[in-house]
Design a protein around this motif. Sequence first.
Motif, PDB file in Angstrom:
ATOM      1  N   PRO A   2       0.816  -1.212   0.000  1.00 29.15           N
ATOM      2  CA  PRO A   2       0.000   0.000   0.000  1.00 29.15           C
ATOM      3  C   PRO A   2       0.848   1.259   0.000  1.00 29.15           C
ATOM      4  O   PRO A   2       1.862   1.351   0.684  1.00 29.15           O
ATOM      5  CB  PRO A   2      -0.803  -0.128   1.305  1.00 29.15           C
ATOM      6  N   ALA A   3       0.412   2.247  -0.771  1.00 35.37           N
ATOM      7  CA  ALA A   3       1.163   3.494  -0.869  1.00 35.37           C
ATOM      8  C   ALA A   3       1.082   4.309   0.407  1.00 35.37           C
ATOM      9  O   ALA A   3       1.876   5.227   0.609  1.00 35.37           O
ATOM     10  CB  ALA A   3       0.654   4.316  -2.056  1.00 35.37           C
ATOM     11  N   ASP A   4       0.102   4.004   1.274  1.00 40.83           N
ATOM     12  CA  ASP A   4      -0.090   4.799   2.482  1.00 40.83           C
ATOM     13  C   ASP A   4       0.618   4.203   3.692  1.00 40.83           C
ATOM     14  O   ASP A   4       0.283   4.499   4.826  1.00 40.83           O
ATOM     15  CB  ASP A   4      -1.581   4.964   2.790  1.00 40.83           C
ATOM     16  N   THR A   5       1.596   3.349   3.464  1.00 41.57           N
ATOM     17  CA  THR A   5       2.342   2.743   4.565  1.00 41.57           C
ATOM     18  C   THR A   5       3.420   3.704   5.059  1.00 41.57           C
ATOM     19  O   THR A   5       4.203   4.230   4.266  1.00 41.57           O
ATOM     20  CB  THR A   5       2.989   1.424   4.117  1.00 41.57           C
ATOM     21  N   VAL A   6       3.448   3.923   6.373  1.00 44.06           N
ATOM     22  CA  VAL A   6       4.469   4.794   6.979  1.00 44.06           C
ATOM     23  C   VAL A   6       5.174   4.021   8.079  1.00 44.06           C
ATOM     24  O   VAL A   6       4.641   3.060   8.635  1.00 44.06           O
ATOM     25  CB  VAL A   6       3.855   6.091   7.547  1.00 44.06           C
ATOM     26  N   GLY A   7       6.385   4.455   8.394  1.00 45.82           N
ATOM     27  CA  GLY A   7       7.155   3.829   9.463  1.00 45.82           C
ATOM     28  C   GLY A   7       7.126   4.662  10.734  1.00 45.82           C
ATOM     29  O   GLY A   7       7.117   5.894  10.673  1.00 45.82           O
ATOM     30  N   LEU A   8       7.121   3.968  11.875  1.00 50.14           N
ATOM     31  CA  LEU A   8       7.218   4.626  13.185  1.00 50.14           C
ATOM     32  C   LEU A   8       8.384   4.025  13.945  1.00 50.14           C
ATOM     33  O   LEU A   8       8.466   2.799  14.095  1.00 50.14           O
ATOM     34  CB  LEU A   8       5.946   4.423  14.006  1.00 50.14           C
ATOM     35  N   ILE A   9       9.281   4.893  14.445  1.00 49.10           N
ATOM     36  CA  ILE A   9      10.454   4.435  15.180  1.00 49.10           C
ATOM     37  C   ILE A   9      10.561   5.215  16.489  1.00 49.10           C
ATOM     38  O   ILE A   9      10.773   6.431  16.485  1.00 49.10           O
ATOM     39  CB  ILE A   9      11.751   4.626  14.370  1.00 49.10           C
ATOM     40  N   PRO A  10      10.414   4.545  17.638  1.00 47.25           N
ATOM     41  CA  PRO A  10      10.595   5.227  18.915  1.00 47.25           C
ATOM     42  C   PRO A  10      12.086   5.373  19.216  1.00 47.25           C
ATOM     43  O   PRO A  10      12.828   4.403  19.243  1.00 47.25           O
ATOM     44  CB  PRO A  10       9.919   4.284  19.915  1.00 47.25           C
ATOM     45  N   ALA A  11      12.518   6.600  19.433  1.00 48.24           N
ATOM     46  CA  ALA A  11      13.934   6.855  19.706  1.00 48.24           C
ATOM     47  C   ALA A  11      14.077   7.825  20.864  1.00 48.24           C
ATOM     48  O   ALA A  11      14.930   8.708  20.854  1.00 48.24           O
ATOM     49  CB  ALA A  11      14.628   7.396  18.454  1.00 48.24           C
ATOM     50  N   LEU A  90       9.611  13.943  15.588  1.00 45.54           N
ATOM     51  CA  LEU A  90       8.653  14.453  16.556  1.00 45.54           C
ATOM     52  C   LEU A  90       9.249  14.338  17.951  1.00 45.54           C
ATOM     53  O   LEU A  90      10.030  13.426  18.216  1.00 45.54           O
ATOM     54  CB  LEU A  90       7.350  13.659  16.491  1.00 45.54           C
ATOM     55  N   LEU A  91       8.863  15.249  18.840  1.00 47.25           N
ATOM     56  CA  LEU A  91       9.377  15.243  20.209  1.00 47.25           C
ATOM     57  C   LEU A  91       8.390  14.579  21.155  1.00 47.25           C
ATOM     58  O   LEU A  91       7.203  14.904  21.164  1.00 47.25           O
ATOM     59  CB  LEU A  91       9.664  16.663  20.692  1.00 47.25           C
ATOM     60  N   MET A  92       8.888  13.647  21.948  1.00 49.08           N
ATOM     61  CA  MET A  92       8.092  12.955  22.948  1.00 49.08           C
ATOM     62  C   MET A  92       7.861  13.897  24.136  1.00 49.08           C
ATOM     63  O   MET A  92       8.798  14.514  24.630  1.00 49.08           O
ATOM     64  CB  MET A  92       8.816  11.684  23.389  1.00 49.08           C
ATOM     65  N   GLN A  93       6.602  13.994  24.567  1.00 52.17           N
ATOM     66  CA  GLN A  93       6.250  14.898  25.661  1.00 52.17           C
ATOM     67  C   GLN A  93       5.914  14.173  26.964  1.00 52.17           C
ATOM     68  O   GLN A  93       6.080  14.724  28.041  1.00 52.17           O
ATOM     69  CB  GLN A  93       5.051  15.763  25.248  1.00 52.17           C
ATOM     70  N   SER A 101       5.283   7.537  23.279  1.00 52.13           N
ATOM     71  CA  SER A 101       6.132   8.104  22.239  1.00 52.13           C
ATOM     72  C   SER A 101       5.457   7.969  20.876  1.00 52.13           C
ATOM     73  O   SER A 101       5.381   8.925  20.100  1.00 52.13           O
ATOM     74  CB  SER A 101       7.492   7.396  22.213  1.00 52.13           C
ATOM     75  N   LEU A 102       4.948   6.775  20.584  1.00 54.43           N
ATOM     76  CA  LEU A 102       4.301   6.539  19.298  1.00 54.43           C
ATOM     77  C   LEU A 102       3.068   7.411  19.123  1.00 54.43           C
ATOM     78  O   LEU A 102       2.759   7.864  18.006  1.00 54.43           O
ATOM     79  CB  LEU A 102       3.921   5.064  19.169  1.00 54.43           C
ATOM     80  N   ASP A 103       2.363   7.667  20.199  1.00 55.98           N
ATOM     81  CA  ASP A 103       1.130   8.455  20.123  1.00 55.98           C
ATOM     82  C   ASP A 103       1.398   9.900  19.741  1.00 55.98           C
ATOM     83  O   ASP A 103       0.477  10.611  19.335  1.00 55.98           O
ATOM     84  CB  ASP A 103       0.387   8.375  21.460  1.00 55.98           C
ATOM     85  N   GLN A 104       2.650  10.353  19.853  1.00 61.98           N
ATOM     86  CA  GLN A 104       2.990  11.697  19.383  1.00 61.98           C
ATOM     87  C   GLN A 104       2.724  11.842  17.888  1.00 61.98           C
ATOM     88  O   GLN A 104       2.510  12.948  17.395  1.00 61.98           O
ATOM     89  CB  GLN A 104       4.462  12.008  19.676  1.00 61.98           C
ATOM     90  N   ARG A 111      -4.731   7.628   9.815  1.00 66.81           N
ATOM     91  CA  ARG A 111      -5.461   7.023   8.698  1.00 66.81           C
ATOM     92  C   ARG A 111      -4.563   6.147   7.828  1.00 66.81           C
ATOM     93  O   ARG A 111      -4.964   5.725   6.741  1.00 66.81           O
ATOM     94  CB  ARG A 111      -6.118   8.108   7.846  1.00 66.81           C
ATOM     95  N   GLN A 112      -3.360   5.869   8.293  1.00 72.97           N
ATOM     96  CA  GLN A 112      -2.404   5.142   7.470  1.00 72.97           C
ATOM     97  C   GLN A 112      -2.051   3.791   8.081  1.00 72.97           C
ATOM     98  O   GLN A 112      -2.334   3.515   9.247  1.00 72.97           O
ATOM     99  CB  GLN A 112      -1.135   5.996   7.292  1.00 72.97           C
ATOM    100  N   ARG A 113      -1.441   2.967   7.259  1.00 70.32           N
ATOM    101  CA  ARG A 113      -0.931   1.688   7.741  1.00 70.32           C
ATOM    102  C   ARG A 113       0.478   1.911   8.260  1.00 70.32           C
ATOM    103  O   ARG A 113       1.291   2.580   7.618  1.00 70.32           O
ATOM    104  CB  ARG A 113      -0.920   0.662   6.605  1.00 70.32           C
ATOM    105  N   VAL A 114       0.755   1.351   9.424  1.00 70.58           N
ATOM    106  CA  VAL A 114       2.023   1.596  10.117  1.00 70.58           C
ATOM    107  C   VAL A 114       2.873   0.334  10.123  1.00 70.58           C
ATOM    108  O   VAL A 114       2.372  -0.764  10.381  1.00 70.58           O
ATOM    109  CB  VAL A 114       1.759   2.049  11.575  1.00 70.58           C
ATOM    110  N   VAL A 115       4.163   0.498   9.853  1.00 68.70           N
ATOM    111  CA  VAL A 115       5.143  -0.546  10.149  1.00 68.70           C
ATOM    112  C   VAL A 115       5.998  -0.026  11.289  1.00 68.70           C
ATOM    113  O   VAL A 115       6.414   1.132  11.306  1.00 68.70           O
ATOM    114  CB  VAL A 115       6.000  -0.934   8.925  1.00 68.70           C
ATOM    115  N   PHE A 116       6.257  -0.893  12.257  1.00 70.47           N
ATOM    116  CA  PHE A 116       6.905  -0.482  13.506  1.00 70.47           C
ATOM    117  C   PHE A 116       8.045  -1.424  13.836  1.00 70.47           C
ATOM    118  O   PHE A 116       7.948  -2.647  13.686  1.00 70.47           O
ATOM    119  CB  PHE A 116       5.894  -0.507  14.656  1.00 70.47           C
ATOM    120  N   GLY A 117       9.146  -0.838  14.327  1.00 74.73           N
ATOM    121  CA  GLY A 117      10.251  -1.636  14.841  1.00 74.73           C
ATOM    122  C   GLY A 117      11.055  -0.835  15.839  1.00 74.73           C
ATOM    123  O   GLY A 117      10.941   0.400  15.914  1.00 74.73           O
ATOM    124  N   PHE A 118      11.867  -1.541  16.609  1.00 77.07           N
ATOM    125  CA  PHE A 118      12.751  -0.894  17.567  1.00 77.07           C
ATOM    126  C   PHE A 118      14.098  -0.632  16.892  1.00 77.07           C
ATOM    127  O   PHE A 118      14.677  -1.540  16.284  1.00 77.07           O
ATOM    128  CB  PHE A 118      12.947  -1.780  18.794  1.00 77.07           C
TER     129      PHE A 118
END
Length: 257
Positions: A2-11, A90-93, A101-104, A111-118
Amino acid sequence: MPADTVGLIPAAGLGSRLAPIPCSKELLPVGFEAHPEHGEPHPKVVSQYLLEHMQRAGAEQVYFILRKGKWDIPNYYGDGSQLGLQLAYLLMQRPFGCPFSLDQAYTFVRRQRVVFGFPDILIAPEDAFARLLQRQEETQADVVLGCFGVRYPHKWDMVDLKTGGEVNAILHKPATSDLTYGWAIACWGPRFTEFMHQYLERWEAEVYTSGAELSLGEVVQAAIQNGLLVQSVCFENGSCLDVGTPEDLQKAIKNLS
């Protein structure tokens, strides 16, 4: 994919298990790659492996969630163009654990599909995220977990699986367990993003006690208890290595050098 796939990385972590270190743990050199200009080998930082996994799965945009002071990460990666990615920071508050952190990123990815990893866990195979997304397409699951055989259950969220791959329960770092698979990566859709956002608001208002942290595995377990469908892909011949610990960092440097 899917073109709407985004990545999330907690750092946003402090890297306390490795302290003291001269940089954010996400930038620790682990292995080498050819320099983009002259081709000679030069160090490859640990989080780049995860970014490359996400890119192979079709994610063109990736969000890093940082804490104040970890400016070396955006200084190193910039806009991500050298990797063929669009990177945002993004800054974690709220210092209550990885889910917060991810909820930031909620308003950006709801509305997108997320891929997540550490960013400090090295995984194989290379098509791991693609296989998670395929599983999600096949089952219409809200979440799909990538599961790996692990030796030390007390260091992982262990996964209790039903026949067919549906996740029955997640045990958060049990002292002992007969389970053999822990999860290390995931993908999910908007329904879980919304569930997590609302669950965290309730948890912070009703459950939070000073110093407490919530793990992402605990949020996924709550999602299961609330009727969301969580599926899995088990990488029987895969591997995962947590280089956020001194012993596994040593193994990774040895294996990739």
